[in-house]
Scaffold this motif. Structure first.
Motif, PDB file in Angstrom:
ATOM      1  N   ARG A   1       0.123  -4.660  -6.627  1.00  0.00           N
ATOM      2  CA  ARG A   1      -0.890  -5.196  -5.719  1.00  0.00           C
ATOM      3  C   ARG A   1      -1.439  -6.198  -5.965  1.00  0.00           C
ATOM      4  O   ARG A   1      -1.631  -6.971  -4.976  1.00  0.00           O
TER       5      ARG A   1
ATOM      6  N   ASP B   1      -8.129  -3.814  -5.126  1.00  0.00           N
ATOM      7  CA  ASP B   1      -7.513  -2.482  -5.229  1.00  0.00           C
ATOM      8  C   ASP B   1      -6.611  -2.442  -6.189  1.00  0.00           C
ATOM      9  O   ASP B   1      -6.593  -1.229  -6.650  1.00  0.00           O
TER      10      ASP B   1
ATOM     11  N   ALA C   1      -6.650   3.190  -0.554  1.00  0.00           N
ATOM     12  CA  ALA C   1      -5.807   2.569   0.161  1.00  0.00           C
ATOM     13  C   ALA C   1      -6.046   2.548   1.582  1.00  0.00           C
ATOM     14  O   ALA C   1      -5.564   1.881   2.503  1.00  0.00           O
ATOM     15  N   VAL C   2      -6.816   4.011   2.094  1.00  0.00           N
ATOM     16  CA  VAL C   2      -6.695   4.063   3.690  1.00  0.00           C
ATOM     17  C   VAL C   2      -7.643   3.042   4.136  1.00  0.00           C
ATOM     18  O   VAL C   2      -7.248   2.607   5.270  1.00  0.00           O
TER      19      VAL C   2
ATOM     20  N   ALA D   1      -6.975   6.776  -5.321  1.00  0.00           N
ATOM     21  CA  ALA D   1      -5.720   6.443  -4.484  1.00  0.00           C
ATOM     22  C   ALA D   1      -6.043   6.182  -2.980  1.00  0.00           C
ATOM     23  O   ALA D   1      -5.393   5.345  -2.166  1.00  0.00           O
ATOM     24  N   LEU D   2      -7.117   6.839  -2.480  1.00  0.00           N
ATOM     25  CA  LEU D   2      -7.515   7.087  -1.196  1.00  0.00           C
ATOM     26  C   LEU D   2      -7.972   5.949  -0.686  1.00  0.00           C
ATOM     27  O   LEU D   2      -8.426   5.692   0.536  1.00  0.00           O
TER      28      LEU D   2
ATOM     29  N   SER E   1       2.966   1.710  -3.459  1.00  0.00           N
ATOM     30  CA  SER E   1       1.817   1.997  -4.594  1.00  0.00           C
ATOM     31  C   SER E   1       1.199   3.370  -4.362  1.00  0.00           C
ATOM     32  O   SER E   1       1.134   4.004  -5.043  1.00  0.00           O
ATOM     33  N   LEU E   2       1.156   3.988  -2.987  1.00  0.00           N
ATOM     34  CA  LEU E   2       0.518   5.088  -2.710  1.00  0.00           C
ATOM     35  C   LEU E   2       1.783   6.206  -3.026  1.00  0.00           C
ATOM     36  O   LEU E   2       1.261   7.425  -3.822  1.00  0.00           O
TER      37      LEU E   2
ATOM     38  N   LEU F   1       0.827  -1.263  -0.006  1.00  0.00           N
ATOM     39  CA  LEU F   1      -0.026  -0.090   0.176  1.00  0.00           C
ATOM     40  C   LEU F   1       0.900   1.498  -0.053  1.00  0.00           C
ATOM     41  O   LEU F   1       0.587   2.421  -0.767  1.00  0.00           O
ATOM     42  N   TRP F   2       2.024   1.270   0.757  1.00  0.00           N
ATOM     43  CA  TRP F   2       2.826   2.584   0.917  1.00  0.00           C
ATOM     44  C   TRP F   2       3.496   2.689  -0.266  1.00  0.00           C
ATOM     45  O   TRP F   2       3.516   3.850  -0.855  1.00  0.00           O
TER      46      TRP F   2
ATOM     47  N   LEU G   1       1.588   6.370  -7.158  1.00  0.00           N
ATOM     48  CA  LEU G   1       0.494   6.996  -7.285  1.00  0.00           C
ATOM     49  C   LEU G   1       0.351   8.603  -7.013  1.00  0.00           C
ATOM     50  O   LEU G   1       0.161   9.611  -7.896  1.00  0.00           O
ATOM     51  N   GLY G   2       1.270   9.029  -6.013  1.00  0.00           N
ATOM     52  CA  GLY G   2       1.332  10.212  -5.633  1.00  0.00           C
ATOM     53  C   GLY G   2       2.160  11.043  -6.376  1.00  0.00           C
ATOM     54  O   GLY G   2       1.878  12.288  -7.163  1.00  0.00           O
TER      55      GLY G   2
END
Length: 359
Positions: free
Chosen positions: A189, A204, A107-108, A104-105, A70-71, A67-68, A74-75
């Motif tokens: 993912r 996801d 993932a939260v 992308a959120l 990929s975030l 998750l981190w 994406l960021g």
């Protein structure tokens, strides 16, 4: 056969083995190799709950790392697109950038589910909090559905009110960045999700792939506009909406099967075969497997000689659980119930439970 959880020679304690070698995909189950057998001989086995917890934490840590990473990708992708939006003023790319950043959120909730899954079981949540992943998966499926609806609405609106795309070169480059970033995240993912057994993380990943499709729509639409066909953008947008709907079907199937406790039938066959090879097991009765988060639990009734002692029956149950833990990847524990083999003329030993059976 009725459920039996609180009587007989039941055995249910945690047991940890590294099953990640066994499969990268849930439908592929190669047999253990020489390396595994040597490691099995050299590594002491323990039924301590700490071992089971370490395995679950390792899987959750891999999911969180996915998750981190990929975030972060994406960021960077969203920032790059935002810069081009400011330079070009492209409404189409602005919509894609906002869409990518918002999605992308998702993932939260999945990150929260992974964190919750690490918590120990309580007297209220006796199986722990692993099923929070199912809730996160449902949220992701709903987000993909919203993505399809949004993409379709924008495409129809532009079909009714076509307009040219400015700064086609910069917009096309930004769209390519968006597609590449999302597709890389999707593959990462999905690979990790299948490896650790997380249906929500796979969903996801499929969701990231839909974001890549919307970026591709911007790219193809810009190309069509550059050739003078203003309807290119909305027509491609409709095609991408159909593609997102297909991804939605796959993600929904992945998540809702998990919600309904579905498992790969090949795993059930594999577990039954392993049990039949255990010395002292004369037959395999009711066998159940279920996912709790990205870990599996099993419940099974095995038939043993009715004349053995309780201690001997318990030993057979321990051997049966041990066999299951080796045969079924990502299995953390098995509840094994020993049934006595029925002697000729003897009443069914479960007869007192018959009036509780569902009609």
């Amino acid at each position: 056969m009725s459920e039996r959880h609180d009587h007989g020679h039941e055995h249910a304690h945690g047991h940890h083995h590294d099953h990640e070698h066994a499969q990268e995909h849930p439908h592929h189950h190669p047999s253990p190799g020489l390396r595994h057998r040597v490691a099995h001989l050299l590594t002491p086995h323990s039924h301590e709950s700490a071992d089971k917890l370490d395995s679950a934490l390792e899987s959750s840590a891999r999911g969180m790392r996915a998750l981190w990473v990929s975030l972060a990708v994406l960021g960077v992708t969203a920032v790059a697109q935002a810069v081009v939006v400011m330079l070009s003023g492209s409404v189409a790319l602005l919509g894609d950038t906002v869409h990518n950043a918002a999605d992308a959120l998702t993932a939260v909730p999945l990150g929260i589910a992974f964190v919750l899954g690490r918590r120990a079981a309580t007297r209220r949540f006796t199986y722990g909090y692993g099923r929070a992943e199912d809730l996160a998966g449902i949220a992701i499926v709903l987000t993909i559905a919203a993505s399809a609806a949004f993409a379709g609405w924008v495409a129809v609106e532009r079909l009714l009110n076509p307009r040219p795309v400015d700064h086609v070169g910069a917009v096309a480059a930004a769209a390519l960045v968006g597609f590449a970033g999302n597709e890389w995240v999707a593959r990462y993912r999905i690979r990790v999700g299948r490896s650790i057994g997380s249906a929500a993380l796979v969903a996801d990943g499929l969701h990231a792939r839909t974001d890549g499709f919307t970026s591709l729509a911007v790219l193809l639409g810009a190309g069509g506009s550059a050739l003078g066909w203003q309807l290119a953008d909305p027509v491609v947008g409709l095609a991408i909406t159909a593609a997102i709907a297909l991804v939605l079907r796959d993600a929904a199937r992945e998540v809702f099967r998990r919600v309904l406790d579905a498992v790969d039938p090949a795993l059930v066959d594999r577990a039954e075969q392993a049990l039949r090879e255990v010395e002292g097991v004369h037959g395999v009765g009711e066998l159940r497997l279920r996912w709790i988060g990205h870990r599996l639990r099993a419940e099974v009734a095995v038939v043993v000689d009715g004349e053995v002692t309780v201690r001997q029956a318990h030993g057979i149950a321990v051997d049966a659980e041990h066999a299951l833990l080796h045969a079924v990847p990502r299995l953390t524990a098995a509840l094994v119930h020993a049934d006595p083999a029925q002697a000729p003329g003897e009443d069914d030993p479960h007869l007192p439970l018959a009036h509780h059976a569902a009609v």
